[in-house]
Design a protein around this motif. Structure first.
Motif, PDB file in Angstrom:
ATOM      1  N   VAL A  44     -63.183  58.426  23.001  1.00 25.64           N
ATOM      2  CA  VAL A  44     -62.452  58.547  21.734  1.00 25.64           C
ATOM      3  C   VAL A  44     -61.592  57.313  21.498  1.00 25.64           C
ATOM      4  N   HIS A  45     -60.819  56.904  22.514  1.00 30.09           N
ATOM      5  CA  HIS A  45     -59.967  55.713  22.410  1.00 30.09           C
ATOM      6  C   HIS A  45     -60.225  54.813  23.613  1.00 30.09           C
ATOM      7  N   GLN A  47     -73.826  54.847  30.196  1.00 32.72           N
ATOM      8  CA  GLN A  47     -73.826  55.464  28.884  1.00 32.72           C
ATOM      9  C   GLN A  47     -75.193  56.074  28.636  1.00 32.72           C
ATOM     10  N   VAL A  48     -75.228  57.037  27.717  1.00 29.83           N
ATOM     11  CA  VAL A  48     -76.480  57.725  27.396  1.00 29.83           C
ATOM     12  C   VAL A  48     -76.825  57.437  25.946  1.00 29.83           C
ATOM     13  N   GLU A  49     -77.978  56.826  25.725  1.00 30.67           N
ATOM     14  CA  GLU A  49     -78.472  56.531  24.381  1.00 30.67           C
ATOM     15  C   GLU A  49     -79.883  57.088  24.254  1.00 30.67           C
ATOM     16  N   ASP A  50     -80.062  57.991  23.296  1.00 27.08           N
ATOM     17  CA  ASP A  50     -81.377  58.622  23.091  1.00 27.08           C
ATOM     18  C   ASP A  50     -81.910  59.197  24.401  1.00 27.08           C
ATOM     19  N   GLU A  51     -80.995  59.839  25.146  1.00 24.80           N
ATOM     20  CA  GLU A  51     -81.293  60.487  26.422  1.00 24.80           C
ATOM     21  C   GLU A  51     -81.709  59.501  27.519  1.00 24.80           C
ATOM     22  N   GLU A  52     -81.533  58.196  27.288  1.00 24.08           N
ATOM     23  CA  GLU A  52     -81.791  57.191  28.319  1.00 24.08           C
ATOM     24  C   GLU A  52     -80.478  56.803  28.982  1.00 24.08           C
ATOM     25  N   TYR A  94     -57.690  51.508  30.364  1.00 28.20           N
ATOM     26  CA  TYR A  94     -57.672  52.963  30.285  1.00 28.20           C
ATOM     27  C   TYR A  94     -58.431  53.414  29.047  1.00 28.20           C
ATOM     28  N   MET A  95     -58.967  54.620  29.085  1.00 30.50           N
ATOM     29  CA  MET A  95     -59.612  55.195  27.911  1.00 30.50           C
ATOM     30  C   MET A  95     -59.371  56.697  27.893  1.00 30.50           C
ATOM     31  N   LEU A  96     -59.478  57.275  26.696  1.00 30.85           N
ATOM     32  CA  LEU A  96     -59.352  58.711  26.501  1.00 30.85           C
ATOM     33  C   LEU A  96     -60.726  59.256  26.132  1.00 30.85           C
ATOM     34  N   VAL A  97     -61.134  60.291  26.864  1.00 30.76           N
ATOM     35  CA  VAL A  97     -62.491  60.823  26.740  1.00 30.76           C
ATOM     36  C   VAL A  97     -62.418  62.314  26.422  1.00 30.76           C
ATOM     37  N   LYS A  98     -63.256  62.760  25.482  1.00 29.97           N
ATOM     38  CA  LYS A  98     -63.398  64.181  25.197  1.00 29.97           C
ATOM     39  C   LYS A  98     -64.589  64.710  25.992  1.00 29.97           C
ATOM     40  N   PRO A  99     -64.404  65.773  26.776  1.00 29.01           N
ATOM     41  CA  PRO A  99     -65.545  66.315  27.514  1.00 29.01           C
ATOM     42  C   PRO A  99     -66.586  66.886  26.559  1.00 29.01           C
ATOM     43  N   ILE A 100     -67.849  66.742  26.927  1.00 28.68           N
ATOM     44  CA  ILE A 100     -68.941  67.348  26.160  1.00 28.68           C
ATOM     45  C   ILE A 100     -69.106  68.770  26.663  1.00 28.68           C
ATOM     46  N   MET A 101     -69.010  69.717  25.762  1.00 27.41           N
ATOM     47  CA  MET A 101     -69.031  71.129  26.137  1.00 27.41           C
ATOM     48  C   MET A 101     -70.454  71.679  26.127  1.00 27.41           C
ATOM     49  N   GLN A 102     -70.646  72.745  26.863  1.00 25.46           N
ATOM     50  CA  GLN A 102     -71.919  73.447  26.841  1.00 25.46           C
ATOM     51  C   GLN A 102     -72.181  74.027  25.447  1.00 25.46           C
ATOM     52  N   LEU A 133     -64.785  49.829  25.180  1.00 29.92           N
ATOM     53  CA  LEU A 133     -65.949  50.655  24.891  1.00 29.92           C
ATOM     54  C   LEU A 133     -65.853  51.195  23.470  1.00 29.92           C
ATOM     55  N   ARG A 134     -66.989  51.283  22.800  1.00 28.39           N
ATOM     56  CA  ARG A 134     -67.020  51.745  21.414  1.00 28.39           C
ATOM     57  C   ARG A 134     -66.709  53.235  21.331  1.00 28.39           C
ATOM     58  N   SER A 135     -65.854  53.610  20.388  1.00 25.16           N
ATOM     59  CA  SER A 135     -65.554  55.021  20.155  1.00 25.16           C
ATOM     60  C   SER A 135     -66.841  55.756  19.792  1.00 25.16           C
ATOM     61  N   GLY A 136     -67.035  56.919  20.405  1.00 33.29           N
ATOM     62  CA  GLY A 136     -68.248  57.692  20.173  1.00 33.29           C
ATOM     63  C   GLY A 136     -69.314  57.493  21.219  1.00 33.29           C
TER      64      GLY A 136
END
Length: 311
Positions: free
Chosen positions: A183-184, A222-227, A148-156, A188-191
């Motif tokens: 986040v947790h 995952q998204v890294e440098d928009e990839e 399980y993981m806890l995720v913060k939504p990315i807001m507009q 997967l790495r936080s962030g």
């Protein structure tokens, strides 16, 4: 003390959050709906049910039962959930976990009143491991249950909801579809900025913070440098062909057309071992579709690939 196979024993001091009044009786009925004067429901169990309690026993063991989740990932309970949660910590779980058939014991403490002047109660539930999201302790440490993981939504951003001339397109910022930040998590790495599967964004509140709770297989990329990079054992696919005609020859209406279960691998996750870029594969289920920055993507888990097409 140990619970039985695959289940935690969790103690709650109430079934619903304080301040919610249900009828004139002191007996709280499960799944009760209050109807107001205008015949509108005032109570939703998803909104008001207590979703945390004290762990009084952890599972004796986790089984080898194999299941297939919404992401097409075949795993056993033993592989998926952990033994990191401890008795005495607070378990956080989905509201559906405290169904009536999972109640083991209900106890009243007559003469012992709570802060609201009501008779203090104690409920002990048998909660399946796959319904427990995480635990917290008195120091505020969050321990995730398995994958399980806890995720913060990315807001507009403000620029996305306001035109250059200053016209607001909406009243406030909203979560971007399928985008969030971990986040947790245990693996997967936080962030990490992720793209997650549809309908996996179940909102929970942990220690006063609101998150989306989901399992790690629901993080498609995952998204890294928009990839866009597939995670774990996921693969990105080139645009699959879409079946336009039924076997009888009749044309399929566009709204019912789905990508075929045959596609070419375009990019593989780090842990993929069975397929490589350029392989043409047959899939057990239709690939998942998502859009990012105006580009279309299709993804599948390696376990949903049933064969490679040769020649």
């Amino acid at each position: 003390m140990k619970g039985n196979i695959d289940n935690y024993l969790v103690e709650l001091d109430c079934l619903f959050e304080k301040g919610l009044i249900i009828g004139a009786s002191s007996d709280i009925a499960f799944e009760k709906i209050i109807i107001g004067a205008d015949n509108n429901p005032l109570y939703s169990p998803m909104k008001f049910k207590r979703t945390y309690g004290t762990i009084i026993a952890v599972p004796q063991s986790l089984s080898e039962r194999v299941y297939d989740d919404a992401g097409g990932v075949k795993m056993t309970v033993r592989e998926t959930y952990s033994d990191l949660l401890e008795a005495g910590d607070t378990a956080h779980f989905y509201w559906i976990a405290t169904q009536p058939d999972m109640l083991l014991m209900q106890e009243r403490f007559y003469g012992d009143l709570d802060a609201n002047g009501n008779v203090r109660m104690r409920y002990v539930f048998m909660i399946p491991a796959d319904k427990v999201i995480c635990s917290t302790n008195s120091r505020g440490k969050v321990t995730m249950n398995g994958d399980y993981m806890l995720v913060k939504p990315i807001m507009q951003s403000e620029d996305e909801i306001k035109t250059p001339s200053g016209i607001w397109l909406s009243e406030g910022t909203q979560p971007k579809p399928l985008l969030g930040t971990v986040v947790h998590a245990n693996n997967l790495r936080s962030g990490t900025k992720i793209i997650y599967a549809r309908n996996s964004d179940i909102e929970v509140e942990i220690l006063g913070e609101k998150y989306y709770a989901m399992r790690e297989p629901m993080a498609m990329c995952q998204v890294e440098d928009e990839e866009v990079i597939p995670l774990g054992k996921r693969v990105l696919l080139k645009e699959p062909l879409t079946k336009k005609y039924y076997d009888s020859g009749l044309e399929i209406p566009e709204c019912f057309r789905k990508p075929e279960k045959r596609a070419v691998v375009d990019f593989t996750g780090y842990y993929c071992t069975e397929v490589s870029k350029g392989d043409e594969v047959l899939l057990e289920s239709h690939p998942m579709f998502f859009e990012y920055k105006g580009e279309n993507y299709w993804t599948a888990h390696e376990s949903s690939i049933v064969a490679k097409v040769c020649g």
